[in-house]
Motif scaffolding. Structure first.
Motif, mmCIF file in Angstrom:
data_model
loop_
_atom_site.group_PDB
_atom_site.id
_atom_site.type_symbol
_atom_site.label_atom_id
_atom_site.label_comp_id
_atom_site.label_asym_id
_atom_site.label_seq_id
_atom_site.Cartn_x
_atom_site.Cartn_y
_atom_site.Cartn_z
ATOM 1 N N ASP A 160 40.674 -6.601 14.494
ATOM 2 C CA ASP A 160 39.274 -6.377 14.149
ATOM 3 C C ASP A 160 38.694 -5.223 14.964
ATOM 4 N N ASP B 50 37.297 -1.575 13.760
ATOM 5 C CA ASP B 50 35.996 -1.003 14.159
ATOM 6 C C ASP B 50 36.147 0.475 14.484
ATOM 7 N N THR C 50 41.833 -11.473 5.348
ATOM 8 C CA THR C 50 40.672 -11.301 4.476
ATOM 9 C C THR C 50 39.643 -10.357 5.084
ATOM 10 N N ASP D 233 38.086 -7.175 3.168
ATOM 11 C CA ASP D 233 36.641 -7.129 2.929
ATOM 12 C C ASP D 233 36.007 -5.888 3.546
ATOM 13 N N ARG D 234 36.398 -5.607 4.787
ATOM 14 C CA ARG D 234 35.773 -4.465 5.473
ATOM 15 C C ARG D 234 36.206 -3.144 4.848
ATOM 16 N N LYS E 188 36.991 -2.685 1.692
ATOM 17 C CA LYS E 188 36.281 -2.578 0.418
ATOM 18 C C LYS E 188 34.823 -2.186 0.654
ATOM 19 N N ALA E 189 34.204 -2.796 1.667
ATOM 20 C CA ALA E 189 32.806 -2.476 1.980
ATOM 21 C C ALA E 189 32.666 -0.996 2.337
ATOM 22 N N ALA E 190 33.683 -0.464 3.000
ATOM 23 C CA ALA E 190 33.639 0.943 3.410
ATOM 24 C C ALA E 190 34.115 1.878 2.300
ATOM 25 N N GLY E 191 34.577 1.293 1.188
ATOM 26 C CA GLY E 191 35.052 2.113 0.077
ATOM 27 C C GLY E 191 36.375 2.808 0.349
#
Lengths: 375, 375
Positions: free
Chosen positions: B127, B131, B150, B154-155, B157-160
């Motif tokens: 993690d 960052d 996960t 998720d992170r 995808k959130a950041a594209g």
């Protein structure tokens, strides 16, 4: 299509098909490929019959014969009788096989698990098979195990027929080219049957590079090839074409045991294993309780060729028959040589269809590569 | 060139290069490929420094980061200290390593062969590395071991940012696509490092076929690919491009131990072995007395991750240093991850040269295929 092997063998598609079944050989040759009859387990009389049948069915189109004469085997040069060979199988191995069969509910005793087999693997019988083959219009002689004996190379050259040999490592390729072979079949570890440890993807360029300073001969790629896209990959790697075996096993023309065909159609690439349990040399086949037993801790080491076959073949033939009749123990033990490409063999189709589908898939793959250069 | 991966990542050549060395990453990206920094053994502070350096050297061209978070490892979720992990290494394993070193003339005792290592392999540090990575303009996140956790998916995808994951079997490919990864790296058994048993030639079409009914994502071919002709073979098989690692190890940009570079330049494809002796999971590396010792009869079974690394890494680092100083025992033990493609890696060339040579060789291979269709 046009590659060095198409010109050399007079074929339309750079696809060679090894099969023990004359129907597969004829179907592939008639579809524009090149069928090669695996003749190692035939008697000279049987081989005569098979080749005469092929001649009657291919209308002059080219085909070949594979006559295996291994470089090394137990009793080589000693002219041993089948009975003498049988006597060389240790008691511990007989007992191991009998126990394995019994555990699977198949009656057996250490005395009856050994039978004569593998008598074809001598120089003498190889010479006689060659006599037969050379009376037919074969266009290729292949030797799938080690450097072909000198008499085989000499007789092929005298007859003007190219001789091909199978290799699994660049060191062997160098030896073969020096011995005078005309075509190399470089076979990756994913192949069914006897195979080395190097994969097709690495072996093909490595072999081509290794023989370059000696003599440039066409290299056929073998190992895992059951689709046209893989055939195209082989040509991308520098191969002159593909040598295939497994993909024909699930065609209706082949004589594969029906239960084994079903196992193959459902298998993934991880359901094969490189095992010494069948011939004594590592050969890739379906993973089964038979292969697992020979790999288990405490199991005896496999015997050298051809002794291991004396205990494996009779049992595995019995197992195939019992498996077909629904015997669950036999079904768990049943195995046959097949490559990792089995994971891509999911439907049973006639050999002719397989050839034509592979040709189409090859064209699509070339298109994909051409497209990759477009702006 | 133009394949789905070129469009997706904004690159000219469908060639991804995994390396622990920032210089390799930058050189490949600058030459038109896509460099991926292997960040698993970095601390967050080190990773920050490396990525800042890369940003300064690639002028906005795309690159990525590989952050390994294995699905399963000893002590996972228990937040163990390095000391607690060290305490989990059995006495027998410590003694085995100490004996092995002693036999090669390297002083050791069971107490001093274990050191903290592999502390990067926890969700927590993953993690924190993420960052850091997300503060830089990375264009790809890769996870080379198992399904990415996960939080990582998720992170990303959130950041594209597309997330890639490595698989060695079709069953794993299906799991990964269901979990939401954007790119699959299908890696054959010939690959350096952790690998499965299926070869690249079979795995690529098998994976593509398996995920087709679920979701079509680009598949990169990995395993044995060190030349442009193999890259072309990968595209023939249906891959969107190639993922490479081994080929960069012998470039001057890499930090591979000099003695190991020399071993690699002289090795054939058969000088690698899939061994559990380094990490506890099967990983392909140079065959050496270290790998042979762990495979020998009577040797202890390798420990689960990350415990095996606690005893292998400190020793192998010491071995590398001694080998460089001419210590013969250390030279016999020295090993490093590399694929069978090492047999084709015979000259040390700058990373930029490697990229450009591979691109040329790719073009030649496409030409060879186009020619095969000519009359």
């Amino acid at each position: 299509m046009k590659t060095p092997i198409c010109d050399m063998l007079g074929i339309d598609i750079p696809l060679l098909a090894f099969s023990h079944c004359r129907d597969v050989v004829a179907a592939v040759t008639n579809a524009g490929g090149f069928g090669v009859l695996g003749a190692s387990s035939h008697t000279p009389e049987q081989l005569e019959e098979e080749l005469a049948w092929i001649d009657d069915h291919v209308g002059g189109k080219p085909y070949g014969a594979d006559i295996v004469v291994p470089e090394k085997f137990a009793g080589k040069g000693q002219k041993l009788t089948p009975e003498q060979l049988q006597g060389m199988v240790p008691e511990a191995h007989r007992r191991f096989v009998a126990d394995l069969l019994m555990k699977h509910g198949i009656e057996a005793s250490p005395e009856n698990v050994v039978e004569a087999f593998g008598s074809g693997m001598t120089d003498d019988i190889g010479d006689r098979l060659l006599d037969v083959a050379l009376r037919h219009p074969i266009e290729l002689i292949a030797n799938a195990l080690g450097v072909p004996p000198t008499f085989m190379i000499d007789r092929a050259k005298a007859a003007g027929i190219p001789i091909a040999a199978l290799v699994g490592a660049k060191e062997h390729a160098i030896k073969q080219v020096r011995a005078g072979v005309d075509i190399l079949i470089a076979q990756g570890t994913e192949a069914g049957g006897h195979c080395g440890e190097v994969t097709t993807m690495v072996l093909i360029p490595e072999v081509i590079e290794a023989i370059e300073p000696i003599r440039r001969v066409p290299v056929l790629a073998a190992g895992g090839i059951v689709t046209g896209r893989q055939m195209a990959a082989a040509v991308a790697l520098g191969a002159a074409g593909a040598w295939t075996g497994s993909v024909w096993l699930t065609t209706p023309e082949a004589e594969t045991a029906p239960h084994t065909v079903r196992k193959m159609l459902h298998a993934s690439s991880r359901d094969t294993v490189r095992s010494t349990g069948r011939t004594g040399k590592p050969s890739r086949q379906l993973r089964s309780n038979w292969t697992e037993a020979w790999a288990a801790d405490g199991s005896p080491e496999a015997l050298p060729m051809p002794l291991q076959s004396l205990i494996s073949e009779p049992s595995l033939r019995r197992i195939d028959k019992l498996a077909e009749n629904g015997d669950e123990g036999a079904q768990a033990l049943a195995t046959y040589w097949v490559g990792q490409g089995v994971g891509l063999m999911n439907t049973a189709r006639p050999a002719r269809d397989v050839v034509l589908t592979m040709a189409e898939d090859y064209l699509d793959a070339v298109q994909r590569l051409t497209d990759s250069l477009a702006d």
